[in-house]
Design a protein around this motif. Sequence first.
Motif, PDB file in Angstrom:
ATOM      1  N   THR B  77       0.831  -1.197   0.000  1.00  0.00           N
ATOM      2  CA  THR B  77       0.000   0.000   0.000  1.00  0.00           C
ATOM      3  C   THR B  77       0.871   1.256   0.000  1.00  0.00           C
ATOM      4  N   MET B  78       1.913   1.248   0.832  1.00  0.00           N
ATOM      5  CA  MET B  78       2.762   2.425   0.929  1.00  0.00           C
ATOM      6  C   MET B  78       3.478   2.707  -0.388  1.00  0.00           C
ATOM      7  N   LEU B  81       1.815   5.009  -2.619  1.00  0.00           N
ATOM      8  CA  LEU B  81       1.631   6.404  -2.184  1.00  0.00           C
ATOM      9  C   LEU B  81       2.767   7.321  -2.636  1.00  0.00           C
ATOM     10  N   ASN B  92       1.026  12.085   1.895  1.00  0.00           N
ATOM     11  CA  ASN B  92       0.284  10.836   1.650  1.00  0.00           C
ATOM     12  C   ASN B  92       0.591   9.802   2.744  1.00  0.00           C
ATOM     13  N   LEU B  93       1.877   9.647   3.009  1.00  0.00           N
ATOM     14  CA  LEU B  93       2.285   8.662   4.022  1.00  0.00           C
ATOM     15  C   LEU B  93       1.701   9.030   5.382  1.00  0.00           C
ATOM     16  N   ARG B  95      -0.962  10.834   6.070  1.00  0.00           N
ATOM     17  CA  ARG B  95      -2.413  10.598   6.120  1.00  0.00           C
ATOM     18  C   ARG B  95      -2.719   9.100   6.222  1.00  0.00           C
ATOM     19  N   TYR B  96      -1.963   8.326   5.458  1.00  0.00           N
ATOM     20  CA  TYR B  96      -2.145   6.872   5.496  1.00  0.00           C
ATOM     21  C   TYR B  96      -1.904   6.337   6.910  1.00  0.00           C
ATOM     22  N   TYR B  97      -0.830   6.801   7.526  1.00  0.00           N
ATOM     23  CA  TYR B  97      -0.473   6.339   8.870  1.00  0.00           C
ATOM     24  C   TYR B  97      -1.589   6.643   9.871  1.00  0.00           C
ATOM     25  N   ARG B  99      -4.677   7.242   9.224  1.00  0.00           N
ATOM     26  CA  ARG B  99      -5.898   6.515   8.883  1.00  0.00           C
ATOM     27  C   ARG B  99      -5.823   5.076   9.431  1.00  0.00           C
ATOM     28  N   GLU B 100      -4.669   4.467   9.247  1.00  0.00           N
ATOM     29  CA  GLU B 100      -4.475   3.110   9.755  1.00  0.00           C
ATOM     30  C   GLU B 100      -4.663   3.065  11.278  1.00  0.00           C
TER      31      GLU B 100
END
Lengths: 195, 195, 195, 195
Positions: B77-78, B81, B92-93, B95-97, B99-100
């Motif tokens: 997934t990363m 990004l 992006n990273l 926000r992803y972090y 969100r997880e």
Amino acid sequence: MSPRTDEKNAEIRQESMKRIAEAAFELIARQGFEATTIAQIAQKAGVSKGLLYNYYKSKEDLLEKVVVDSLAGADQTMAGLMTDDAATTLENLCRYYFRELRTKPEQWRILTELTFRIDQFQFIHDIATKKMRGYLDLLESLLNNMGFPDARGEAKLLAALFDGIAIQYLVIRDDYPLDEVEQYMITKYCKRHPQ
Amino acid sequence: MSPRTDEKNAEIRQESMKRIAEAAFELIARQGFEATTIAQIAQKAGVSKGLLYNYYKSKEDLLEKVVVDSLAGADQTMAGLMTDDAATTLENLCRYYFRELRTKPEQWRILTELTFRIDQFQFIHDIATKKMRGYLDLLESLLNNMGFPDARGEAKLLAALFDGIAIQYLVIRDDYPLDEVEQYMITKYCKRHPQ
Amino acid sequence: MSPRTDEKNAEIRQESMKRIAEAAFELIARQGFEATTIAQIAQKAGVSKGLLYNYYKSKEDLLEKVVVDSLAGADQTMAGLMTDDAATTLENLCRYYFRELRTKPEQWRILTELTFRIDQFQFIHDIATKKMRGYLDLLESLLNNMGFPDARGEAKLLAALFDGIAIQYLVIRDDYPLDEVEQYMITKYCKRHPQ
Amino acid sequence: MSPRTDEKNAEIRQESMKRIAEAAFELIARQGFEATTIAQIAQKAGVSKGLLYNYYKSKEDLLEKVVVDSLAGADQTMAGLMTDDAATTLENLCRYYFRELRTKPEQWRILTELTFRIDQFQFIHDIATKKMRGYLDLLESLLNNMGFPDARGEAKLLAALFDGIAIQYLVIRDDYPLDEVEQYMITKYCKRHPQ
DNA sequence: TATGAATGAGTATTCATTCAT
DNA sequence: AATGAATGAATACTCATTCAT
């Protein structure tokens, strides 16, 4: 049943409990909670399994008492680091924290590990939550005194930073530049005047 | 002459393994490794205990496979990004972090907990160490591209900050201002030009 | 369903059974009965576990068939050693016995071991009892023809002697002077005229 | 200050161990090692499964201790049968052997069976090998004193004969003329002057 | 005929906890 | 206060056997 005997008994009692607690902490720090057996703890402490249950209700109760004791000791030490000057106090706390990390990594490892086991040990949840809030308040007050704008927000980041540094160091260990990071933290937060 | 084609068999196997792995991860994340029994996993997966051992050598082997899979998924997934622009990638990273963390807090909790159990789960520790170094390099490269002076030092603090935020959130949970902190991080690291 | 197919099927069937039996005997001889699993046997024979159960009712049934086959083979060979002269026949049998012991000690070891497990395997009891009586009769008849007085009593000792030599050899193995003992037996029982 | 004296504890331990060992030997002798479960042994001994593991490391350890004890007992008894006269000693040993066979056939059966399971019970095989050599030496010495020429060769046959008689008796059992054979052996080896 | 995924009963072993002394 | 023998519930793991395909 004379007072002398009672006194003596209390002494013996304290001594036994201390030895049990120390043995327990050391073994649990090295092997983890479930991998450590009551038999091992009793043997290392030089007492019988039965005696252990005179002082502690259960294995988990023993863990709780040991953890609480350990943290209480830290609290006491930290209280002695307070001064009139916020920046100095923060620097003292900072240096103390890094020194602890460096000298007793196994103890910090087990305490941090336990922090992550919130759902498995109820007492951990209570202790960890309270501690974190306490540190946050302390940091906020210090940063506030030092003139930081948004002291609360900054305190949150600082608290996270301390925790995060510990995690990184405890996992990566020898390759982690703890000294360097310590210097950086002190310079950044304790020496410079806030903008 | 095969009674079932090899493909069909492979399919059946994959399906069973997936159900077992999912059940295992979910239960372990919620209850911890030792508190989760093979019987529970089998039941939740809707298979017999015996079948589980057709696919996994032991309870610990199951844990390893499940963890490795989970982390491999995150890696993939990363990778998606990444962009040409460092600031965008970092955002992006970030926000992803967050969100997880928000959507799968239990998974983060168990993975971090296991990382700390060095003596019992060497393999997880090895994986985690490697990952940490990888993230550090990635962050350094991004910060470097963004023009930060001392990108390496800053990357170290940023990595620690991410870890620290996670632990604070996982403990304090509902009272922790995750959204606010996320916004702050993005503003500070991804939006502002470095001094 | 043509006759040709039936023939072919029977052939395949024979081939599969033979491979299973050989694999089973070899594994059981080396590891023992309980330490040998059906999965191992199937794998070594190159067939599926399911197929094995098409031919043999159970693991114990497989053991029985394998043992019976093995002994039947020995019987057949021994039948070919009979001559008109009792002394020659006895010598042939004797030489055959020692040769077997020397060349297939593992097979004899497992057969002897099984002999001692009379109470655990019903079929062993039946087979062993019948065999022993058969050999006794054979020896008695031979010794009788050779002019031994009390051929029955002498046969009993001779039978015991053969068994005992096997035991000693199979346990002590390399240090046991099998050649010497063979020579002694032949000289004593097959070459000298009885008193 | 001990709540129970050490002697009392030792006594209790000995008593428990004895009951476990006896139960184990009896069950294993009757049913075989793998067919006998720890639960059966504990129940027959009247103790819990857990206690058994206070005294024996594992099921196999229990087997070993029990076997070693049993053989040590036999050694002691045999030592008491020695006299100044070789023929008398041999006769004593001979009578003892046949009496044992008659009264405890199951014990002989299991000990011999285990001897053959080299790969699984190395320790028994080692013990048995040593014993066999010991008996051989003893027989040789006795036969030598009695004036037999080639005492070594004769001892080998005699040892084999003893083993062989045992196996024949254990298989054929009630129909085997053990008394008659015993008489024959004594007459032949202990009463007659060698040629 | 042949397969191998699936089952589930069975077993050794561990360990926190109790309690008679 | 102190002991350690004893308990028994809990659990991971094995393996002969079945059966849908």
